[in-house]
Design an enzyme around this catalytic site. Structure first.
Site, PDB file in Angstrom:
ATOM      1  CB  SER A 157      -0.964  -0.035   1.193  1.00 15.44           C
ATOM      2  OG  SER A 157      -1.947   0.956   1.074  1.00 15.44           O
TER       3      SER A 157
ATOM      4  CG  HIS B 270      -4.864  -2.881  -0.473  1.00 14.19           C
ATOM      5  ND1 HIS B 270      -4.323  -2.148  -1.509  1.00 14.19           N
ATOM      6  CD2 HIS B 270      -4.389  -2.307   0.666  1.00 14.19           C
ATOM      7  CE1 HIS B 270      -3.580  -1.177  -1.020  1.00 14.19           C
ATOM      8  NE2 HIS B 270      -3.587  -1.257   0.298  1.00 14.19           N
TER       9      HIS B 270
ATOM     10  CG  ASP C 107      -6.210  -3.022  -4.106  1.00 14.35           C
ATOM     11  OD1 ASP C 107      -7.119  -2.540  -3.408  1.00 14.35           O
ATOM     12  OD2 ASP C 107      -5.052  -2.548  -4.155  1.00 14.35           O
TER      13      ASP C 107
END
Length: 478
Positions: A173, A455, A398
């Site tokens: 991320s 994610h 994601d």
């Protein structure tokens, strides 16, 4: 009977060897609540002190197996900015996984510490159980890289037996910013034997991430024909679209519609096909200490798209004792209950005045200054040395940091294609070969997708993620 000189010397050497691998006094976790059986490998939790007033909490798990001493050292950072790397340990690829009761841990068959010694660092200061004496948690990209570098140096001072080991930087991320900026510092230090870096679903470039998301959303059936037509009309010209920072008001208004569908309609932004924990929200807002509600949806028109919706990505409301920040569609109850248990705090040697553990820190997120909008320069510096193994991987469902944006980013680095885009294969639990996703390999860097993952790749597809990490860390072809 007194031992002979040679026997005494051997005993002293064995004692010294044991002391070298023992870690800092008081940091080893002797008993971890929630486990039916304590682990056969050692693990440590404590603080890495930096700049005299900064105290970064770490949880270090030694590699499993008889050959643990031969396995590399890996740093793992979660993103946010402002979210705890302990989440990676307890819910993604750590040796134990938190259960729904918030009290029980189960061993993870696909733990990454079967392949490496892994350091989970709660960074920046203010995240999780990390704190500073002055409690000023304003920071920025370059400061975080500097402090993390110093924390690594302090870790190796406390664990000198890991000096010189093959070393890898990994994260996900906003780790897409943390990891390459840290790598540029680490590569200049010959005492840190950097071998490579891997970033999962990373924020590598705001522009490509924003532009690609619109295509991702449309071709996954989220945007209707009317909205798509408006986006093409108002945001595109001469065959090129700018959904990122267009000066057109009509484009901005169309993008507000996109953002409301992707971020605010109740879809799980971290995994399009996963349910949203807590169901469809009425509206997204956060509450401050005065219980004044701030509707995040109104921010989009007042400031550039690229900062408003990405900065508010994690801002789901929970008004409880001031401010709390939870990732959207994510149930944080189990890890929060576990980490705040008094027995667990004692087992992990948490400072008495450390605050309550939260998955993501509102104070850090609010005070964070984003300096870099893309990581091109950092990756080109790393690639220019021709020394490092670099992997960017993305779960392909994601929407927070979608695969298409990272693929565009890697393509933009201009490296020579070594292996054209093709499927990569892994073996499932039944012994059948399955397509794990797709991979494209360049000189020094690879881009890889994981089919059906969001994610948090190791949470969604643990076996495929383990296979990918094994190939990366052991220099096997994808």
């Amino acid at each position: 009977m007194r031992p002979s000189g040679s026997v005494l010397l051997l005993l002293l050497l064995l004692s010294a060897a044991g002391a070298v691998g023992a870690g800092p006094p008081g940091h080893e976790v002797g008993y971890l609540p929630g486990l039916a059986k304590q682990p056969s490998f050692r693990h440590y939790s404590g603080y890495l002190d930096v700049d005299q007033d900064k105290h970064l909490h770490y949880w270090f798990v030694e590699a499993q197996g008889h050959d643990a001493a031969d396995k590399p050292l890996v740093l793992w950072l979660n993103g946010g900015p402002g979210c705890s790397s302990v989440t990676g340990l307890l819910t993604e690829h750590g040796p134990f996984t938190i259960q729904e009761d918030g009290a029980t841990l189960e061993y993870n068959d696909y733990a990454w510490n079967k392949l490496a010694n892994i350091l989970y660092l709660e960074s920046p200061v203010g995240v999780g159980y990390s704190y500073s004496d002055g409690k000023d948690y304003r920071t920025n990209d370059t400061e975080v890289a500097r402090v993390n570098y110093l924390a690594l140096k302090e870790f190796l001072r406390l664990f000198p037996e890991y000096c010189g080991k093959d070393f890898y930087l990994t994260g996900e991320s906003y780790g897409g910013i943390y990891i390459p900026t840290l790598a540029v510092l680490v590569m200049q230090d010959p005492s840190l034997n950097l071998k490579g870096l891997a970033v999962g679903n990373g924020l590598s470039c705001y522009e490509t991430n924003d532009n690609s998301l619109v295509y991702f959303a449309y071709y996954h059936g989220l945007l209707g024909t009317r909205l798509w037509t408006d986006l093409q009309k108002f945001c595109c010209s001469q065959g090129k679209c700018n959904f990122h920072d267009s000066s057109s008001l009509n484009c901005t208004l169309s993008m507000v519609e996109v953002i409301r569908i992707v971020d605010e309609s109740g879809l799980n932004i971290y995994n399009l096909y996963a349910p949203c924990a807590g169901g469809v929200p009425g509206s997204y807002s956060y509450h401050d200490e005065k219980l004044v509600t701030h509707d995040l949806g109104n921010n989009f028109i007042r400031q550039p798209i690229r900062y408003s919706w990405r900065q508010n990505l994690l801002a789901v409301p929970v008004g409880k004792k001031g401010v709390r920040l939870d990732p959207p569609c994510t149930n944080t109850t189990a890890p929060s209950n576990y980490m705040n248990d008094q027995q667990v705090r004692r087992a992990l040697h948490i400072a008495q005045d450390a605050p309550e553990w939260e998955m993501c820190s509102f104070a850090v997120s609010r005070g964070y200054k984003r300096i870099f909008s893309k990581m091109t320069d950092q990756y080109l510096k790393l690639l220019g040395t021709m020394k490092y193994r670099i992997l960017l991987y993305n779960g392909d469902v994601d929407m927070a940091c979608n695969f298409l944006g990272d693929e565009w980013f890697v393509n933009s680095l201009g490296q020579k294609v070594e292996v054209s885009r093709r499927p990569w294969i892994y073996t499932d639990e039944s012994g059948q070969d399955q397509i794990g996703g797709f991979v494209k390999e360049f000189t020094g860097i690879s881009f890889l997708t994981i089919k059906g993952a969001g994610h948090m790749v190791p949470t969604d597809t643990p076996r495929a993620a383990f296979n990918m990490f094994d190939r990366f860390i052991n220099k096997k072809p994808f």
